[in-house]
Design a protein around this motif. Structure first.
Motif, short mmCIF file in Angstrom:
data_model
loop_
_atom_site.label_atom_id
_atom_site.label_comp_id
_atom_site.label_asym_id
_atom_site.label_seq_id
_atom_site.Cartn_x
_atom_site.Cartn_y
_atom_site.Cartn_z
N LYS A 52 0.68 -1.26 -0.02
CA LYS A 52 0.07 -0.07 0.04
C LYS A 52 0.75 1.31 -0.15
O LYS A 52 1.83 1.35 0.61
CB LYS A 52 -1.02 0.08 1.21
N SER A 87 -2.56 7.54 -1.06
CA SER A 87 -3.08 7.98 -2.30
C SER A 87 -2.87 9.52 -2.41
O SER A 87 -3.02 10.43 -1.58
CB SER A 87 -4.46 7.86 -2.82
N SER A 88 -2.63 10.25 -3.85
CA SER A 88 -2.68 11.61 -3.93
C SER A 88 -4.02 12.08 -3.70
O SER A 88 -4.28 13.24 -3.44
CB SER A 88 -1.93 11.96 -5.06
N ASP A 89 -4.84 11.36 -4.10
CA ASP A 89 -6.41 11.63 -3.84
C ASP A 89 -6.78 11.64 -2.32
O ASP A 89 -7.15 10.25 -1.97
CB ASP A 89 -7.27 11.07 -4.75
N ILE A 106 -9.57 8.89 -1.56
CA ILE A 106 -9.32 7.40 -1.71
C ILE A 106 -8.67 6.83 -0.40
O ILE A 106 -9.04 5.65 -0.15
CB ILE A 106 -8.26 7.28 -3.09
N HIS A 166 -5.82 5.19 0.32
CA HIS A 166 -4.67 4.52 -0.27
C HIS A 166 -4.62 3.78 -1.42
O HIS A 166 -5.81 3.59 -2.06
CB HIS A 166 -3.91 3.49 0.86
N GLU A 167 -3.56 3.32 -2.09
CA GLU A 167 -3.74 2.77 -3.56
C GLU A 167 -2.53 1.77 -3.47
O GLU A 167 -1.78 1.54 -2.31
CB GLU A 167 -3.33 3.76 -4.54
N HIS A 168 -2.83 0.76 -4.35
CA HIS A 168 -1.64 -0.20 -4.23
C HIS A 168 -0.51 0.29 -5.10
O HIS A 168 -0.44 0.72 -6.19
CB HIS A 168 -2.16 -1.55 -4.77
N ARG A 169 0.77 -0.20 -4.55
CA ARG A 169 1.96 0.37 -5.24
C ARG A 169 2.18 -0.55 -6.39
O ARG A 169 1.86 -1.53 -6.63
CB ARG A 169 3.11 -0.16 -4.10
#
Length: 136
Positions: A53, A56-58, A61, A63-66
């Motif tokens: 993980k 996120s820049s948003d 959201i 978090h995002e996946h790397r």
């Protein structure tokens, strides 16, 4: 006399620091060798947060996946592609006559603790590529 007292306090502080480091190292070794069998949910979630993980820049959201992450979590290898999805690399250009379905979801859809080829999306893709295949 003051110089001797300073040396005494410095020696005590260094001894304490070395003891803390040794105890911390022993605890780390114990957890890695005894407690971490790859199936301790809390430890695996910590590994997931550290290795897969990213924030996120948003802010909506979270978090995002790397992109291109690779880890073994809950006994299953987890890899992500350039886009951060748990899938093989997918070309941006769609093949003529093909259908694409993007699946977004929670840890169940992600396949937490499951090999990539056993996830829902992988099984649907496999069934779609074999005429007459059924999901069992």
């Amino acid at each position: 006399m003051a110089r001797r007292s300073f040396r005494h306090h410095l020696g005590s502080a260094l001894t304490l620091l070395i003891a803390i480091l040794l105890i911390g190292g022993a605890l780390e070794l114990y957890v890695r060798l005894v407690e971490d069998d790859g199936m301790q949910y809390d430890l695996e979630m910590w590994k997931y947060a550290k290795s897969v993980k990213i924030i996120s820049s948003d802010p909506l959201i979270g978090h995002e996946h790397r992109p291109n992450a690779d880890a073994v979590l809950m006994g299953a290898r987890v890899t992500t592609n350039d886009a951060g999805f748990r899938n093989e690399q997918v070309s941006l250009a769609k093949r003529p006559g093909s259908t694409r379905i993007m699946m977004l979801g929670d840890s169940v859809l992600f396949g937490w603790g499951t090999k990539q080829e056993e996830t829902v999306s992988a099984r649907l893709q496999d069934a779609g590529e074999r005429p007459g295949a059924t999901l069992t």
